[in-house]
Design an enzyme around this catalytic site. Structure first.
Site, PDB file in Angstrom:
ATOM      1  CG  HIS A  31     -15.049-106.115  -3.668  1.00 31.84           C
ATOM      2  ND1 HIS A  31     -16.027-105.136  -3.592  1.00 31.84           N
ATOM      3  CD2 HIS A  31     -15.676-107.277  -3.926  1.00 31.84           C
ATOM      4  CE1 HIS A  31     -17.198-105.713  -3.794  1.00 31.84           C
ATOM      5  NE2 HIS A  31     -17.025-106.999  -4.000  1.00 31.84           N
ATOM      6  CG  ASP A  67     -14.825-115.107  -6.317  1.00 33.45           C
ATOM      7  OD1 ASP A  67     -15.684-115.993  -6.247  1.00 33.45           O
ATOM      8  OD2 ASP A  67     -15.024-114.007  -6.852  1.00 33.45           O
TER       9      ASP A  67
HETATM   10  N1  COA Z   1      -4.294-108.059  -8.763  1.00 40.92           N
HETATM   11  C1  COA Z   1      -3.406-107.099  -8.986  1.00 40.92           C
HETATM   12  N2  COA Z   1      -3.725-105.806  -9.038  1.00 40.92           N
HETATM   13  C2  COA Z   1      -5.004-105.489  -8.838  1.00 40.92           C
HETATM   14  C3  COA Z   1      -5.988-106.436  -8.592  1.00 40.92           C
HETATM   15  C4  COA Z   1      -5.587-107.772  -8.554  1.00 40.92           C
HETATM   16  N3  COA Z   1      -6.473-108.730  -8.308  1.00 40.92           N
HETATM   17  N4  COA Z   1      -7.168-105.815  -8.415  1.00 40.92           N
HETATM   18  C5  COA Z   1      -6.942-104.520  -8.556  1.00 40.92           C
HETATM   19  N5  COA Z   1      -5.634-104.322  -8.808  1.00 40.92           N
HETATM   20  C6  COA Z   1      -4.963-103.051  -8.958  1.00 40.92           C
HETATM   21  C7  COA Z   1      -5.202-102.411 -10.295  1.00 40.92           C
HETATM   22  O1  COA Z   1      -4.263-102.833 -11.255  1.00 40.92           O
HETATM   23  C8  COA Z   1      -5.057-100.971  -9.924  1.00 40.92           C
HETATM   24  O2  COA Z   1      -3.683-100.726  -9.722  1.00 40.92           O
HETATM   25  P1  COA Z   1      -3.007 -99.356 -10.126  1.00 40.92           P
HETATM   26  O3  COA Z   1      -3.718 -98.308  -9.319  1.00 40.92           O
HETATM   27  O4  COA Z   1      -1.579 -99.558  -9.748  1.00 40.92           O
HETATM   28  O5  COA Z   1      -3.251 -99.224 -11.603  1.00 40.92           O
HETATM   29  C9  COA Z   1      -5.700-100.881  -8.559  1.00 40.92           C
HETATM   30  O6  COA Z   1      -5.539-102.177  -8.003  1.00 40.92           O
HETATM   31  C10 COA Z   1      -7.174-100.523  -8.589  1.00 40.92           C
HETATM   32  O7  COA Z   1      -7.843-101.479  -9.383  1.00 40.92           O
HETATM   33  P2  COA Z   1      -9.132-101.186 -10.256  1.00 40.92           P
HETATM   34  O8  COA Z   1      -8.873-101.665 -11.659  1.00 40.92           O
HETATM   35  O9  COA Z   1      -9.593 -99.780 -10.092  1.00 40.92           O
HETATM   36  O10 COA Z   1     -10.162-102.116  -9.588  1.00 40.92           O
HETATM   37  P3  COA Z   1     -11.648-102.333 -10.073  1.00 40.92           P
HETATM   38  O11 COA Z   1     -12.541-101.821  -9.031  1.00 40.92           O
HETATM   39  O12 COA Z   1     -11.870-101.834 -11.449  1.00 40.92           O
HETATM   40  O13 COA Z   1     -11.722-103.915 -10.171  1.00 40.92           O
HETATM   41  C11 COA Z   1     -11.855-106.135  -9.578  1.00 40.92           C
HETATM   42  C12 COA Z   1     -12.235-104.719  -9.202  1.00 40.92           C
HETATM   43  C13 COA Z   1     -12.528-107.087  -8.602  1.00 40.92           C
HETATM   44  C14 COA Z   1     -12.375-106.450 -10.983  1.00 40.92           C
HETATM   45  C15 COA Z   1     -10.324-106.275  -9.514  1.00 40.92           C
HETATM   46  O14 COA Z   1      -9.871-106.060  -8.203  1.00 40.92           O
HETATM   47  C16 COA Z   1      -9.843-107.617 -10.039  1.00 40.92           C
HETATM   48  O15 COA Z   1      -9.623-107.767 -11.253  1.00 40.92           O
HETATM   49  N6  COA Z   1      -9.682-108.628  -9.161  1.00 40.92           N
HETATM   50  C17 COA Z   1      -9.286-109.951  -9.598  1.00 40.92           C
HETATM   51  C18 COA Z   1     -10.491-110.730 -10.029  1.00 40.92           C
HETATM   52  C19 COA Z   1     -11.350-111.135  -8.867  1.00 40.92           C
HETATM   53  O16 COA Z   1     -10.880-111.632  -7.871  1.00 40.92           O
HETATM   54  N7  COA Z   1     -12.663-110.961  -9.041  1.00 40.92           N
HETATM   55  C20 COA Z   1     -13.628-111.318  -8.028  1.00 40.92           C
HETATM   56  C21 COA Z   1     -14.262-110.093  -7.470  1.00 40.92           C
HETATM   57  S1  COA Z   1     -15.265-110.461  -6.081  1.00 40.92           S
END
Ligand code: COA
Length: 380
Positions: A265, A316
């Site tokens: 998140h 979710d």
């Molecule tokens: N699965 C695997 N790795 C994940 C991840 C996930 N669901 N969410 C984040 N990460 C990892 C990233 O690859 C990154 O890893 P690294 O530091 O080794 O490169 C690290 O965690 C930080 O992630 P980041 O891209 O900065 O997170 P964000 O704040 O940009 O993205 C989300 C937030 C919600 C978009 C992201 O966590 C995600 O894609 N989640 C899955 C989709 C989801 O469940 N969405 C509903 C949100 S309520």
């Protein structure tokens, strides 16, 4: 600026875009805090209901008894759909995703509103009530139509959550089912400047009509990184199929550099999303009466994701097991989110209208340096 070519942080992380009095998210003493209009989400989850929460978001205060009764009546009176919308639901191609159907129907509703461009407080509240009331009918009617079933019309004896399940399944839900959905709706109702709400507010800041703003929000919610995640979580639960397969599934997926839906998140990075705490309890409770395997697989996945990536489940994740146990088809999961979040969207749109300044940020330019235009023949 273009000469530096050093990128600013992407995704507006931690950027405060504008002010709002609707929802507070914070991290305090190592725990995630979420409040609607100053009321803690756990208090609301334990004591409130969706209609009361929608009122709170819209008007800023908890309703008194008479006000709540009136608000519930007003929502019930607005549940019906004009025949043109039913015609639209009938004519859209059967493979259309229910979220695409929803946003198309909202746009069509806008085309039928003679006062579409009126933005006084009273007019906006009227449109807001109508949208909150009609969302469940659009979703349930479309599902009945696409599956060749007769339409089940709104039942004015039933509250918002129970009526939706009744219109979808053709049976009055049990008390557990009604309460489960009601709680789920409370928990999804608002979340500050999440992507869909921000899209709605950006549209509202141009003084676009409320339907246009809600269409923008609905389109944004559908993406798999936002509300679209829950449908993908269910696909994952089905693929994993048994709890003992969860660990290898997660490990392999992470090794391939893929994301696990329902985890991570932007704001609750190291702390549990308070909504997830409530949803996990709810999912387990519902599983005691229904199919237990979805929660069992979910728990095994959560354990593995924490072990291999240190990530916590988001809103979710457990929603998927809850919807599955309420008999909601997978491709309606995002719509379930929308049925609730509409109350937050309209509250934010109205707040934006009433204290408006155009939202228009800047981009840091990182492209080519200034250069001379060459005619077609002069290009290498
Ligand atoms: N699965 C695997 N790795 C994940 C991840 C996930 N669901 N969410 C984040 N990460 C990892 C990233 O690859 C990154 O890893 P690294 O530091 O080794 O490169 C690290 O965690 C930080 O992630 P980041 O891209 O900065 O997170 P964000 O704040 O940009 O993205 C989300 C937030 C919600 C978009 C992201 O966590 C995600 O894609 N989640 C899955 C989709 C989801 O469940 N969405 C509903 C949100 S309520």
């Amino acid at each position: 600026m273009s000469g530096e070519k050093k990128k600013v942080g992407d995704g507006l992380q931690d950027v405060v875009a504008t002010s709002s009095a609707i929802c507070r998210i914070d991290i305090e003493d190592g725990r995630g805090v979420l409040e609607y209009r100053g009321y803690d989400i756990h208090d609301l989850a334990q004591n409130s209901n969706f209609e009361e929460v929608a009122y709170l978001l819209l008007f800023g205060e908890l309703p008194r008894k008479k006000e709540l009764e009136l608000f519930k009546e007003e929502l019930k009176e607005r549940r019906d759909l004009p025949p043109q919308i039913i015609g639209l639901l009938t004519h859209l191609p059967p493979f259309t995703h229910p979220m695409v159907v929803l946003r198309t129907a909202i746009s069509y509703l806008g085309s039928m509103d003679k006062y579409i461009h009126f933005k006084s407080h009273e007019r906006s509240i009227e449109k807001a009530k109508s949208l909150i009331a009609k969302f469940p009918t659009i979703v349930a009617y479309h599902h009945r139509i696409r599956t060749g079933q007769n339409l089940i019309h709104p039942d004015f004896e039933l509250g918002h959550a129970a009526n939706f399940l009744y219109m979808l399944h053709g049976e009055v839900p049990s008390e557990t089912e009604e309460k489960s959905l009601d709680l789920d709706l409370i928990l999804h109702a608002d979340h500050e400047f999440n992507a869909s709400t921000f899209a709605a507010r950006t549209a509202a800041s141009t003084l676009a009509d409320i339907y246009a703003c809600v269409v923008a929000a609905t389109g944004t919610l559908m993406g798999p990184l936002h509300g679209g995640a829950s449908q993908r979580v269910m696909e994952m639960l089905r693929e994993v199929a048994v709890p003992w397969r969860a660990e290898s599934y997660v490990k392999e997926k992470l090794e391939r550099g893929e994301r696990i839906m329902g985890f991570g998140h932007r704001v609750y990075r190291q702390v549990m999303d308070p909504r997830t705490i409530e949803l996990r309890v709810l999912a387990k409770k519902l599983a005691e009466e229904k199919e237990p395997k979805w929660v069992e697989i979910s728990e095994a996945i959560a354990e593995a994701v924490y072990k291999y990536k240190g990530l916590l489940p988001n809103v979710d994740f457990y929603s998927a097991s809850i919807y599955a146990n309420l008999g909601i088809p997978d491709d309606l999961f995002i719509n379930m989110f929308a049925l609730s979040r509409i109350s937050g969207w309209v509250s934010h749109i109205i707040e934006q209208y009433e204290n408006n300044r155009l939202i228009r940020p800047r981009a840091q330019y990182i492209g080519a340096d200034s250069r001379e235009y060459k005619s077609l023949n002069g290009r290498k």
